[in-house]
Motif scaffolding. Structure first.
Motif, PDB file in Angstrom:
ATOM      1  N   CYS A 221     -24.517 -17.485 -61.666  1.00 17.52           N
ATOM      2  CA  CYS A 221     -25.129 -16.174 -61.897  1.00 17.52           C
ATOM      3  C   CYS A 221     -26.067 -16.205 -63.097  1.00 17.52           C
ATOM      4  CB  CYS A 221     -24.034 -15.123 -62.114  1.00 17.52           C
ATOM      5  SG  CYS A 221     -23.071 -14.707 -60.648  1.00 17.52           S
ATOM      6  N   VAL A 222     -25.631 -16.864 -64.178  1.00 17.39           N
ATOM      7  CA  VAL A 222     -26.446 -16.950 -65.384  1.00 17.39           C
ATOM      8  C   VAL A 222     -27.729 -17.727 -65.115  1.00 17.39           C
ATOM      9  CG1 VAL A 222     -26.535 -17.954 -67.703  1.00 17.39           C
ATOM     10  CG2 VAL A 222     -24.531 -16.652 -66.988  1.00 17.39           C
ATOM     11  N   LEU A 223     -27.615 -18.824 -64.340  1.00 17.52           N
ATOM     12  CA  LEU A 223     -28.788 -19.638 -64.021  1.00 17.52           C
ATOM     13  C   LEU A 223     -29.796 -18.845 -63.195  1.00 17.52           C
ATOM     14  CD1 LEU A 223     -30.201 -22.384 -64.108  1.00 17.52           C
ATOM     15  CD2 LEU A 223     -28.907 -23.028 -62.052  1.00 17.52           C
ATOM     16  N   LEU A 224     -29.333 -18.108 -62.205  1.00 19.67           N
ATOM     17  CA  LEU A 224     -30.236 -17.300 -61.383  1.00 19.67           C
ATOM     18  C   LEU A 224     -30.925 -16.217 -62.212  1.00 19.67           C
ATOM     19  CD1 LEU A 224     -28.108 -16.870 -58.119  1.00 19.67           C
ATOM     20  CD2 LEU A 224     -30.106 -18.333 -58.456  1.00 19.67           C
ATOM     21  N   MET A 225     -30.176 -15.617 -63.145  1.00 23.94           N
ATOM     22  CA  MET A 225     -30.786 -14.603 -64.015  1.00 23.94           C
ATOM     23  C   MET A 225     -31.865 -15.211 -64.896  1.00 23.94           C
ATOM     24  SD  MET A 225     -27.416 -12.455 -65.187  1.00 23.94           S
ATOM     25  CE  MET A 225     -26.427 -11.567 -63.982  1.00 23.94           C
ATOM     26  N   LEU A 226     -31.595 -16.410 -65.418  1.00 22.72           N
ATOM     27  CA  LEU A 226     -32.574 -17.073 -66.272  1.00 22.72           C
ATOM     28  C   LEU A 226     -33.832 -17.416 -65.488  1.00 22.72           C
ATOM     29  CD1 LEU A 226     -33.292 -18.306 -68.999  1.00 22.72           C
ATOM     30  CD2 LEU A 226     -32.149 -20.425 -68.268  1.00 22.72           C
ATOM     31  N   ILE A 227     -33.672 -17.943 -64.263  1.00 21.71           N
ATOM     32  CA  ILE A 227     -34.831 -18.281 -63.434  1.00 21.71           C
ATOM     33  C   ILE A 227     -35.634 -17.020 -63.109  1.00 21.71           C
ATOM     34  CG2 ILE A 227     -35.539 -19.164 -61.179  1.00 21.71           C
ATOM     35  CD1 ILE A 227     -33.161 -21.071 -61.300  1.00 21.71           C
ATOM     36  N   GLY A 228     -34.943 -15.937 -62.766  1.00 14.77           N
ATOM     37  CA  GLY A 228     -35.633 -14.691 -62.458  1.00 14.77           C
ATOM     38  C   GLY A 228     -36.426 -14.160 -63.635  1.00 14.77           C
ATOM     39  N   SER A 229     -35.867 -14.270 -64.841  1.00 20.46           N
ATOM     40  CA  SER A 229     -36.566 -13.788 -66.024  1.00 20.46           C
ATOM     41  C   SER A 229     -37.815 -14.621 -66.310  1.00 20.46           C
ATOM     42  CB  SER A 229     -35.615 -13.825 -67.234  1.00 20.46           C
ATOM     43  OG  SER A 229     -34.489 -13.006 -67.014  1.00 20.46           O
ATOM     44  N   VAL A 230     -37.700 -15.951 -66.146  1.00 23.53           N
ATOM     45  CA  VAL A 230     -38.850 -16.828 -66.389  1.00 23.53           C
ATOM     46  C   VAL A 230     -39.954 -16.560 -65.376  1.00 23.53           C
ATOM     47  CG1 VAL A 230     -39.619 -19.224 -66.401  1.00 23.53           C
ATOM     48  CG2 VAL A 230     -37.463 -18.608 -67.505  1.00 23.53           C
ATOM     49  N   VAL A 231     -39.579 -16.427 -64.088  1.00 34.07           N
ATOM     50  CA  VAL A 231     -40.578 -16.169 -63.049  1.00 34.07           C
ATOM     51  C   VAL A 231     -41.269 -14.828 -63.302  1.00 34.07           C
ATOM     52  CG1 VAL A 231     -40.896 -15.712 -60.583  1.00 34.07           C
ATOM     53  CG2 VAL A 231     -39.426 -17.594 -61.339  1.00 34.07           C
TER      54      VAL A 231
END
Length: 368
Positions: A221-231
């Motif tokens: 979940c944390v990884l997906l949130m980080l990727i979404g924020s960067v994108v």
């Protein structure tokens, strides 16, 4: 004349007379029952799910003691309340307590957001600080009335506990202020996406400070949130340096708010209703100056507000106050029953039903 020795009192067994350990156990059980009689259902349930769950045998024993033993200072409502608590604990398995806390927090969070949106947008009540003050006063009113009625119990204000809990309120107000400044420079969708960084900070702070293990699901979940924020940041066409600085400050303050709240829970030993009372009461000295600075002219404007006497507006305002009480209680219960990381992830997941309900109820449009 020979007399027979007096027999022991029927209320005391020979073992309790000659066995000091038995007397000690009775005193301990009575003291435990006296404390438990003051606790409410959410408070007791929260304590079961906080760190370790009691066995079913221990739960039945505690509920039996609390329902059968009587105290001189307990009222009939307290006795029936203890019986209701025992029934609830016999129905709900201990391992289900964290899940129930998260579901209730998520539900009240969605209801709170929707009612606030309806009051501010649908009815045009453009006084957010006044609404926030009203919700705090409404929550304080509910817990005080319930305490006076003997249905719940919580701790009164004490200076040592106030000193430990006041940073929670300071961080809460700082979170509101930095969030307001962020919205002045960034679009709402960007703020929503970057709020996920708060969950990442909370997850690692939870591991470093409290030693909670991050499961594989939480890491995903944390990884997906980080990727979404960067994108989202890379594709932000309206990049604003000041807005991103305020957003970073808001994420740090929000993470500190959740983590310190967990720390204060362990230090103050407050019950859930006690934490609700402390949080809402100690926020007033910070919210009232905000009201005087930003919305002091509201008393004059309210006289011309067209929906002030509307039945729909009044009912929605009452429901908003009840939702405020519900989210105050369930959010604290969720942090205590689970962990700061789980609390933050549940708050992030609320955006999914909010987006759907916002589209259905407020005619929000979706982009391609």
């Amino acid at each position: 004349t020979l007399r027979r020795p007096a027999s022991p009192s029927p209320t005391h067994s020979p073992d309790s007379i000659h066995n000091p350990h038995h007397n000690h156990q009775d005193k301990y059980t009575e003291e435990q029952d006296r404390v438990s009689s003051y606790l409410s259902v959410p408070s007791t349930v929260g304590s079961f799910g906080a760190d370790k769950a009691e066995s079913p045998t221990a739960q039945l024993r505690n509920s039996h003691n609390s329902s059968t033993m009587t105290q001189p200072s307990s009222s009939s409502s307290s006795s029936s309340f203890r019986s209701a608590r025992g029934v609830i604990l016999s129905i709900v398995p201990p391992h289900m307590i964290p899940l129930i806390a998260c579901i209730m927090y998520g539900t009240f969070s969605v209801l709170m957001t929707l009612t606030t949106k309806a009051l501010l947008s649908s009815y045009g009540f453009n006084y957010p600080t006044v609404l926030l003050l009203y919700q705090h006063f409404f929550t304080i009113f509910i817990v005080v009335v319930l305490k006076r009625a003997g249905l719940i119990w919580f701790e009164d204000l004490q200076m040592d506990r106030v000193r430990q809990w006041i940073p929670v309120n300071i961080l809460f107000v700082a979170m509101l202020l930095t969030g307001s400044y962020t919205l002045q420079h960034l679009a709402v969708p960007m703020v929503t996406v970057f709020k996920n960084i708060t969950t990442i900070l909370v997850a690692f702070g939870d591991k470093l400070i409290f030693g909670h293990r991050l499961s594989f699901g939480i890491l995903i979940c944390v990884l997906l949130m980080l990727i979404g924020s960067v994108v989202a940041g890379v594709n932000d066409l309206a990049f604003n340096r000041t807005g991103y600085l305020w957003m970073a400050a808001n994420c740090i303050v929000s993470a500190g708010y959740v983590l310190y709240m967990r720390y204060a829970m362990k230090g103050t030993k407050l019950s859930e209703f006690g934490m609700v009372f402390y949080t809402n009461t100690l926020s007033l000295p910070f919210l009232i100056p905000m009201f005087l600075i930003n919305e002091r002219h509201v008393l004059e404007d309210l006289q011309e507000f067209p929906h002030l006497n509307s039945t729909g507006f009044i009912l929605l305002a009452i429901f908003s106050g009840m939702s405020s009480f519900g989210i105050s209680l369930t959010s604290l219960w969720t942090v205590k029953a689970t962990s700061p990381t789980t609390y933050s992830i549940v708050g992030s997941l609320n955006k999914i039903p909010l987006a759907v309900l916002g589209m259905l109820l407020f005619d929000a449009k979706l982009s391609n």
